[in-house]
Write a protein that holds these residues in place. Structure first.
Motif, short mmCIF file in Angstrom:
data_model
loop_
_atom_site.label_atom_id
_atom_site.label_comp_id
_atom_site.label_asym_id
_atom_site.label_seq_id
_atom_site.Cartn_x
_atom_site.Cartn_y
_atom_site.Cartn_z
N TRP A 143 -1.02 -7.82 -4.94
CA TRP A 143 -1.19 -6.51 -5.63
C TRP A 143 -1.89 -5.48 -4.70
O TRP A 143 -2.86 -6.36 -3.85
N TYR A 144 -2.13 -4.41 -4.57
CA TYR A 144 -2.75 -3.49 -3.70
C TYR A 144 -3.21 -2.45 -4.69
O TYR A 144 -2.50 -2.34 -5.98
N ARG A 145 -4.19 -1.75 -4.65
CA ARG A 145 -4.74 -0.51 -5.36
C ARG A 145 -5.12 0.60 -4.52
O ARG A 145 -5.43 0.54 -3.46
N ARG A 146 -5.11 1.75 -5.14
CA ARG A 146 -5.45 2.99 -4.63
C ARG A 146 -6.27 3.86 -5.62
O ARG A 146 -5.85 4.18 -6.75
N ALA A 147 -7.30 3.83 -5.21
CA ALA A 147 -8.57 4.70 -6.15
C ALA A 147 -8.37 6.29 -5.77
O ALA A 147 -8.13 6.43 -4.46
N PRO A 148 -8.85 6.89 -6.52
CA PRO A 148 -8.78 8.60 -6.21
C PRO A 148 -9.45 8.82 -5.04
O PRO A 148 -10.53 8.25 -4.88
N GLY A 149 -9.05 9.60 -4.03
CA GLY A 149 -9.61 9.99 -2.80
C GLY A 149 -9.74 8.73 -1.88
O GLY A 149 -10.54 9.02 -0.92
N LYS A 150 -9.39 7.48 -1.92
CA LYS A 150 -9.42 6.64 -0.99
C LYS A 150 -7.91 6.07 -0.76
O LYS A 150 -6.93 6.26 -1.15
N GLN A 151 -7.99 5.24 0.21
CA GLN A 151 -6.77 4.64 0.89
C GLN A 151 -6.45 3.57 0.08
O GLN A 151 -7.19 2.43 -0.56
N ARG A 152 -4.95 3.14 0.10
CA ARG A 152 -4.75 1.87 -0.72
C ARG A 152 -5.06 0.65 0.22
O ARG A 152 -5.49 0.52 1.35
N GLU A 153 -5.62 -0.46 -0.85
CA GLU A 153 -6.23 -1.63 -0.43
C GLU A 153 -5.61 -2.73 -1.00
O GLU A 153 -5.29 -2.64 -2.24
N LEU A 154 -5.79 -3.91 -0.17
CA LEU A 154 -5.20 -5.03 -0.71
C LEU A 154 -6.14 -5.51 -1.84
O LEU A 154 -7.35 -5.45 -1.56
N VAL A 155 -5.54 -6.11 -2.96
CA VAL A 155 -6.25 -6.59 -3.78
C VAL A 155 -6.30 -8.16 -3.89
O VAL A 155 -7.27 -9.04 -3.68
N ALA A 156 -5.12 -8.86 -3.94
CA ALA A 156 -4.94 -10.09 -3.71
C ALA A 156 -3.30 -10.39 -3.38
O ALA A 156 -2.35 -9.57 -3.83
N THR A 157 -2.98 -11.72 -2.81
CA THR A 157 -1.65 -12.01 -2.28
C THR A 157 -1.53 -13.33 -2.45
O THR A 157 -2.45 -13.97 -2.46
N ILE A 158 -0.12 -13.79 -2.69
CA ILE A 158 0.30 -15.22 -2.95
C ILE A 158 1.27 -15.27 -2.19
O ILE A 158 2.39 -14.62 -2.08
N SER A 159 1.43 -16.34 -1.18
CA SER A 159 2.24 -16.50 -0.17
C SER A 159 3.50 -17.32 -0.94
O SER A 159 3.37 -17.94 -1.96
N SER A 160 4.55 -17.40 -0.31
CA SER A 160 5.92 -18.41 -0.94
C SER A 160 5.49 -19.78 -0.85
O SER A 160 5.90 -20.53 -1.76
N GLY A 161 4.47 -20.19 -0.04
CA GLY A 161 3.98 -21.64 0.01
C GLY A 161 2.89 -21.53 -0.86
O GLY A 161 2.29 -22.75 -0.87
N GLY A 162 2.34 -20.67 -1.57
CA GLY A 162 0.92 -20.76 -2.71
C GLY A 162 -0.16 -20.40 -2.09
O GLY A 162 -1.14 -20.46 -2.85
#
Length: 116
Positions: A36-55
């Motif tokens: 999951w990533y997110r983009r707030a108004p006036g800001k760049q997209r940023e990483l929120v959380a990731t989960i790899s295939s291995g967990g």
């Protein structure tokens, strides 16, 4: 092609919770990670959380301890449980899937608004 469909966004008061879902369909093969990533108004997209295939799970410092990412392999779905939401979490949240060729697929985004 891979299609990603997000759901679960909405308006919530500060301190509340939301759960986002992202269902993958189409030409689904092995992947490197989903997240999951997110983009707030006036800001760049940023990483929120990731989960790899291995967990392996990775969180942004700003959400560590409040958000939790998980997945259901049988349903090709990844979830983001968001607790103790803050107004600064307000953003459009995007689901991402990276395949073995490092191609990124994105959902259409779902709005999360946290009122103070």
């Amino acid at each position: 092609q891979v299609q990603l469909v997000e759901s679960g966004g909405g308006l919530v008061q500060a301190g509340g919770s939301l759960r986002l879902s992202c269902a993958a369909s189409g030409s689904i093969f092995s992947f490197i990670a989903m997240g999951w990533y997110r983009r707030a108004p006036g800001k760049q997209r940023e990483l929120v959380a990731t989960i790899s295939s291995g967990g392996t799970i990775n969180y942004a410092d700003s959400v560590q301890g409040r958000f939790s990412i998980s997945r259901d392999n049988a349903k090709n779905t990844v979830y983001l449980q968001m607790n103790s939401l803050k107004p600064e979490d307000t953003a459009v949240y995007y689901c991402n899937r990276r395949d073995l060729y490092y191609r990124d697929y994105w959902g259409q985004g779902t709005q999360v608004t946290v009122s103070s």
